[in-house]
Design a protein around this motif. Structure first.
Motif, PDB file in Angstrom:
ATOM      1  N   ASP A 310       0.913  -1.284  -0.258  1.00  0.00           N
ATOM      2  CA  ASP A 310       0.291  -0.392  -0.267  1.00  0.00           C
ATOM      3  C   ASP A 310       1.328   1.190  -0.032  1.00  0.00           C
ATOM      4  O   ASP A 310       2.314   1.672   0.016  1.00  0.00           O
ATOM      5  CB  ASP A 310      -0.706   0.115   1.160  1.00  0.00           C
ATOM      6  N   THR A 327      -3.853  -2.768  -2.658  1.00  0.00           N
ATOM      7  CA  THR A 327      -5.714  -3.062  -2.976  1.00  0.00           C
ATOM      8  C   THR A 327      -5.932  -1.504  -3.288  1.00  0.00           C
ATOM      9  O   THR A 327      -6.100  -0.603  -2.756  1.00  0.00           O
ATOM     10  CB  THR A 327      -5.826  -3.829  -2.028  1.00  0.00           C
ATOM     11  N   ARG A 329      -9.658   0.526  -3.001  1.00  0.00           N
ATOM     12  CA  ARG A 329     -10.286   1.149  -2.199  1.00  0.00           C
ATOM     13  C   ARG A 329     -10.561   2.273  -2.714  1.00  0.00           C
ATOM     14  O   ARG A 329     -10.635   2.920  -3.514  1.00  0.00           O
ATOM     15  CB  ARG A 329     -10.041   0.784  -0.623  1.00  0.00           C
ATOM     16  N   GLY A 330     -11.872   2.206  -1.934  1.00  0.00           N
ATOM     17  CA  GLY A 330     -12.991   3.461  -2.074  1.00  0.00           C
ATOM     18  C   GLY A 330     -13.654   3.118  -3.550  1.00  0.00           C
ATOM     19  O   GLY A 330     -14.113   1.802  -4.300  1.00  0.00           O
ATOM     20  N   PRO A 333     -10.940   4.322  -7.013  1.00  0.00           N
ATOM     21  CA  PRO A 333      -9.751   3.772  -6.979  1.00  0.00           C
ATOM     22  C   PRO A 333      -8.597   4.672  -8.258  1.00  0.00           C
ATOM     23  O   PRO A 333      -7.406   4.519  -7.590  1.00  0.00           O
ATOM     24  CB  PRO A 333      -9.461   2.175  -7.059  1.00  0.00           C
ATOM     25  N   GLY A 350      -7.572  -5.865  -6.938  1.00  0.00           N
ATOM     26  CA  GLY A 350      -9.100  -4.662  -7.497  1.00  0.00           C
ATOM     27  C   GLY A 350      -9.890  -5.371  -7.732  1.00  0.00           C
ATOM     28  O   GLY A 350      -9.754  -6.174  -9.343  1.00  0.00           O
ATOM     29  N   ARG A 379      -7.261 -10.525  -8.126  1.00  0.00           N
ATOM     30  CA  ARG A 379      -7.942 -10.891  -7.262  1.00  0.00           C
ATOM     31  C   ARG A 379      -7.960 -11.754  -6.987  1.00  0.00           C
ATOM     32  O   ARG A 379      -8.812 -12.998  -7.055  1.00  0.00           O
ATOM     33  CB  ARG A 379      -9.462 -10.616  -7.334  1.00  0.00           C
ATOM     34  N   PRO A 395     -13.197  -7.809   4.089  1.00  0.00           N
ATOM     35  CA  PRO A 395     -12.188  -7.038   2.819  1.00  0.00           C
ATOM     36  C   PRO A 395     -10.390  -8.003   3.704  1.00  0.00           C
ATOM     37  O   PRO A 395     -10.935  -7.989   4.865  1.00  0.00           O
ATOM     38  CB  PRO A 395     -11.958  -5.263   3.178  1.00  0.00           C
ATOM     39  N   SER A 397      -6.353  -7.182   3.794  1.00  0.00           N
ATOM     40  CA  SER A 397      -5.215  -6.351   4.243  1.00  0.00           C
ATOM     41  C   SER A 397      -4.613  -6.869   2.700  1.00  0.00           C
ATOM     42  O   SER A 397      -4.648  -7.272   2.360  1.00  0.00           O
ATOM     43  CB  SER A 397      -4.584  -6.450   5.588  1.00  0.00           C
ATOM     44  N   THR A 398      -3.869  -6.482   2.345  1.00  0.00           N
ATOM     45  CA  THR A 398      -2.661  -6.440   1.291  1.00  0.00           C
ATOM     46  C   THR A 398      -1.635  -7.165   1.829  1.00  0.00           C
ATOM     47  O   THR A 398      -1.536  -8.583   1.053  1.00  0.00           O
ATOM     48  CB  THR A 398      -2.007  -5.200   1.013  1.00  0.00           C
TER      49      THR A 398
END
Length: 451
Positions: A310, A327, A329-330, A333, A350, A379, A395, A397-398
């Motif tokens: 990240d 990763t 997110r949102g 992205p 993603g 993914r 979700p 974590s990376t």
């Protein structure tokens, strides 16, 4: 949102009528019948959303807003609702779901009925068919778009996508030719189950069905003749190429920033037999790593591959990074900060695929990486071809995604975690997984044993 959704659905029904009932003619030149049909389709979709419960997805919220704008345009005398129709179709596609892709296709059908020479309508139809995995039909729509498009520069993405879809279909055709040639040479004829798998495979199938049939053919042919058979090796190569082409375009440097795309086989080779450490981005770890002669700096430097995850908030800009993973997110992205920190390889996780592509286009910096993970690695936790876990676990974590991917690959000599405590700690579920594989714990690192 519940009242707003209900109110919008009421407005749509008032203008367009309910499902299965023809809309009443509107005096004074009301909306075209194709627009009313599009509104009824939107009403059906709104009804399904209302039945599904509270909305928590911002992308669907934006789709509802687009439907509201289309409803307003259809109810305003003299207003041209065509552009609002196309925007609603595009917003449905951007939402990422299969139901939304079907809505986008239905709206595109109405748009082409309204204006058969609209390049935007044909582009929307092609994109919707593409999203649904109907590649051959998408090619036809894309070609209609190109016939109307006068801007050469704007045509390049579509031309590249057509080439990709055709190349994927060509791999299927060659695989079938290869199978038929092999079957003709076998005195006893091909096995019935293998022949059935070949009979199910066609370039005209939806992408998911073609992938399943192709997988079955490769599996059965390998079991029948062995992986060392030249024809089986060629079949496996065609399958791998088809998978890559199904997930990404064979694009030039502008998408990958001049980097080499790397898939599962390439990543497996990259980590094979090497010692790997995942370093947490914490103030304590960063301070110790930057201190000249510190034991932690020496420890990290001793690994073959250093992995960081990240956006770095504490790690020094020049800190060694052999593999960077992040990763998306949102809801948007692709609007995040650019990945300008130097890394040997970069993995971007993603979903959905269009958002992943946009993020790579917008955030990769040319020269900042030598390799970029392709769409087959986007993914790993939920891809049936890799780990294939259910998406309901929440979700990840990376760092956990990277660990699970390395575990799946099974080729690193050793994997250690450094600095994953305090704010950087993994979730309880992730810690439990690591705990079952922990071989040794010292002050500076947690060493885990991969299968």
């Amino acid at each position: 949102m519940g009242q707003t959704l209900t109110g919008l659905l009421t407005s749509v029904r008032a203008i367009a009528g309910r499902p299965g009932t023809p809309a009443q003619g509107r005096p004074g030149g009301g909306p075209d019948q194709a627009l009313l049909a599009a509104l009824r389709l939107c009403g059906d979709h709104l009804s399904a959303l209302a039945a599904a419960g509270p909305l928590t997805d911002a992308r669907r919220t934006r789709l509802i807003a687009s439907i509201g704008a289309l409803t307003t345009a259809c109810s305003t005398p003299g207003a041209d609702a065509f552009d609002a129709l196309l925007r609603t179709g595009q917003q449905a596609l951007d939402s990422g779901g299969e139901a939304e892709a079907r809505l986008a296709l239905a709206l595109a059908d109405e748009a082409t009925a309204l204006r058969a020479r609209s390049k935007g309508a044909w582009r929307l139809r092609g994109n919707a068919l593409d999203a649904l995995g109907r590649g051959e039909e998408a090619i036809t729509a894309y070609e209609r778009h190109l016939a109307l498009q006068q801007n050469t520069a704007a045509s390049r993405d579509v031309e590249r996508r057509i080439a990709t879809l055709r190349a994927a279909g060509d791999r299927i055709d060659e695989a079938l030719t290869l199978f038929r040639a092999g079957a003709d040479m076998e005195a006893s004829g091909a096995d019935t189950e293998v022949s059935g798998a070949a009979a199910r495979l066609s370039r005209h199938l939806p992408a998911a069905e073609a992938r399943t049939a192709f997988t079955d053919l490769v599996r059965l042919r390998t079991a029948e003749h062995g992986a060392g058979d030249p024809a089986v090796r060629r079949l496996a190569t065609l399958y791998a190429e088809h998978r890559r082409l199904s997930d990404r375009d064979p694009v030039a440097d502008p998408l990958l920033g001049g980097a080499e795309p790397i898939g599962v086989p390439g990543l497996r080779r990259l980590v094979a037999g090497r010692t790997v450490c995942l370093v947490a981005d914490t103030p304590r770890t960063a301070e110790q790593e930057q201190r000249p002669g510190s034991p932690l700096a020496a420890l990290i430097e001793g690994y073959d591959l250093v992995v960081r995850c990240d956006e770095a908030r504490h790690t020094a800009p020049a800190a060694r990074t052999d593999l960077h993973a992040c990763t998306l997110r949102g809801d948007t992205p692709w609007k995040g900060p650019r990945w300008d920190r130097r890394a040997g390889a970069r993995l971007v996780f993603g979903d959905p695929l269009p958002h992943w592509r946009l993020a790579l286009r917008g955030r990769l910096v040319p020269g900042a990486q030598d390799r970029v993970g392709d769409a087959t690695l986007r993914r790993p936790l939920h891809d049936p071809a890799l780990l294939g876990e259910e998406a309901g676990a929440g979700p990840a974590s990376t760092a956990y995604t990277v660990l699970r991917l390395l575990d799946f690959l099974g080729t690193p000599a050793r994997v250690d975690l450094i600095g994953f405590e305090g704010p950087a700690a993994l979730s309880p579920r992730e810690r439990e997984w690591v705990g079952t594989r922990t071989a040794n714990t010292v002050d500076t690192a947690v060493r885990i044993t991969l299968r």
